[in-house]
Each structure stands twice: as C-alpha cells, then as structure tokens.
Design a protein around this motif. Structure first.
Motif, PDB file in Angstrom:
ATOM      1  N   VAL A   1       0.859  -1.185   0.000  1.00  0.00           N
ATOM      2  CA  VAL A   1       0.000   0.000   0.000  1.00  0.00           C
ATOM      3  C   VAL A   1       0.892   1.231   0.000  1.00  0.00           C
ATOM      4  O   VAL A   1       1.863   1.303   0.764  1.00  0.00           O
TER       5      VAL A   1
ATOM      6  N   GLU B   1       0.285   7.502  -0.764  1.00  0.00           N
ATOM      7  CA  GLU B   1      -0.738   8.258  -1.487  1.00  0.00           C
ATOM      8  C   GLU B   1      -2.097   7.573  -1.383  1.00  0.00           C
ATOM      9  O   GLU B   1      -3.135   8.244  -1.249  1.00  0.00           O
ATOM     10  N   GLU B   2      -2.111   6.245  -1.403  1.00  0.00           N
ATOM     11  CA  GLU B   2      -3.379   5.527  -1.254  1.00  0.00           C
ATOM     12  C   GLU B   2      -3.977   5.742   0.134  1.00  0.00           C
ATOM     13  O   GLU B   2      -5.196   5.893   0.281  1.00  0.00           O
TER      14      GLU B   2
ATOM     15  N   THR C   1      -5.561   9.145   0.309  1.00  0.00           N
ATOM     16  CA  THR C   1      -6.863   9.136  -0.347  1.00  0.00           C
ATOM     17  C   THR C   1      -7.927   8.516   0.562  1.00  0.00           C
ATOM     18  O   THR C   1      -9.064   9.003   0.633  1.00  0.00           O
TER      19      THR C   1
END
Length: 256
Positions: free
Chosen positions: A203, A206-207, A210
């Motif tokens: 992971v 940036e994920e 979000t």
C-alpha cells in the motif's frame, strides 16, 4: 480592519488533504517584491507581507517578549478554531492570550495573516509528529496516534476554511504543499511498519492519504468523534499484513 472584525464560522473544505478535495498546490515560480516605502517583501500580486516558516514575517528576530506574545496568540487562535461552531472574534483571541487588541494587530495586521500563521503552525506540528511518535511507539500504534493528530488538524482547518479558501484564491495567503507533506508523513510510518513487518508493504502513502480524504468527507456533516475514530480504526486494520489480496490462506472474491 476594525477591532470588531471576526472570523467566519467553519465551512465545508475544498483545500488539500481535507475533503472535499480540490488540488491547490501549484508552484508560483515567482519572487516576492518589496512593499513600497518599506522594503518588506510581499506575496506576488498582493499587498500582503510575505511570510516564512509558520507564518513569521521575514526580517530581524522578534524580541523575546514579542515572540512570546505572538506564539501565545497563535496557540489561542488554534484552540479557538478547533472548537468554533460560530464566529471567533479577534477581541476574544487577544483577551484569552492576555494581550491587547493592538498587540494582536501589530503581529497580524489582517485576518488572513493570523489564519495563515495558525494553519502553518498546525501543518508543521502534524507532519513533525510522525517521526516523534515513531520514536516512542511501534509503527502500528504510531500510525493510529498520528491519525488522531491528523483529525485534530482537520478540525482546526474547518474552523478557518472560509478565510483560507478566499486567501488562497486571491493570493493573499500562500498555497501550502499540504498534501505532499501529509503523504510524506504517512510514508515514513508505513516504511517503519514495513521494516518491522507490522504494516503492509503493498500500500502506498498516497493511497492512505486518499483513504483519509474519504473518511473525513464522510464524517464532516455529523462531526461525531466516535464515528471518525471507528473509521480510522478500520483504516489501520486494513493496513495489517495479511489483509492484502494475495495473502496465503485468505479467500477473496474475484475483482470485477
């Protein structure tokens, strides 16, 4: 601005890293010019003094007493914005800080100047807290504690978003690289968790950023801390090793 000026109530957010999100991190590529007659640099396209660091105007260092007054004003304003469900009068900030309204205006001649200083201080604190927490806690616990600190940052920002939004649009408040700095803080925690095997390695930071935008967008209307906390718990749980789709022994439905 008259001494009776006050801060607007918080509104829905469209700034970086606090939903609803719209990108607002362009690099201006310009150089501050001088305020006529003073030599003080100003933000490009505005008459407002340019700032550096946590909203501190460049120039000679402040005297110790002046620095204490300024820091106290920023601290009181941060708390007021975080708790506000209406307007926050400037007089109330000055009174709680133990200074006169004239002292407030000497440090922050406009409403935007105080808001910018508060926002910069909050952003500095929330990003610096990631390595500080990692020095004290295992990565998974540091992540959960950092998410609570980020939630406090969101609450403070909501209390001054109208002024920030107007200032960003006009150029009177410099656009910060909020998303990049928040993502870097998350990345440091994920990297530490990857080294210890306590957080997933598949992971990206940036994920996770979000995911956080979704959490705070979905809880903005209710403003219920327990609901936000539950969703942040779920974010941390999703980052445990073994929750990836390729983990041995776990059955997952096929991707559509």
């Amino acid at each position: 601005m008259s001494p009776s000026a006050s801060f607007p109530p918080g509104g829905q957010d469209d700034g970086p890293c606090v939903p609803p999100h719209t990108p607002c991190d362009p690099a201006s590529g310009t150089t501050p010019t001088a305020t006529p007659g003073t030599g003080a640099p100003v933000a490009p396209g505005t008459g407002a003094p340019a700032t550096s660091g946590a909203g501190t105007p460049p120039g000679p260092p402040l005297r110790a007493d002046a620095r204490r007054n300024r820091d106290r004003l920023v601290s009181v304003a941060r708390a007021a914005f975080a708790a506000a469900d209406g307007t926050v009068p400037l007089e109330a900030v000055a009174r709680e800080a133990g200074v006169g309204i004239g002292t407030l205006y000497r440090h922050f001649p406009t409403r935007e100047a105080l808001v910018e200083a508060v926002y910069a201080a909050e952003l500095d604190d929330v990003t610096a807290s990631a390595p500080a927490l990692l020095a004290e806690l295992p990565p998974e616990a540091a992540l959960r504690a950092w998410l609570d600190r980020y939630a406090a940052f969101v609450a403070t920002k909501r209390g001054m978003i109208d002024t920030l939004r107007t200032g960003w649009a006009s150029g009177r408040i410099a656009t910060p690289t909020t998303r990049e700095r928040i993502t870097a803080a998350i990345g440091a925690i994920l990297a530490a968790g990857a080294r210890t095997g306590s957080l997933r390695t598949d992971v990206t930071a940036e994920e996770v950023t979000t995911l956080l935008l979704g959490v705070f967008l979905s809880t903005a209307a209710s403003d219920a801390p327990e609901r936000t906390g539950r969703q942040l718990d779920l974010v941390v749980d999703a980052l445990h090793p073994g929750n990836d789709r390729g983990a041995p022994g776990r059955a997952h439905p096929p991707r559509p």
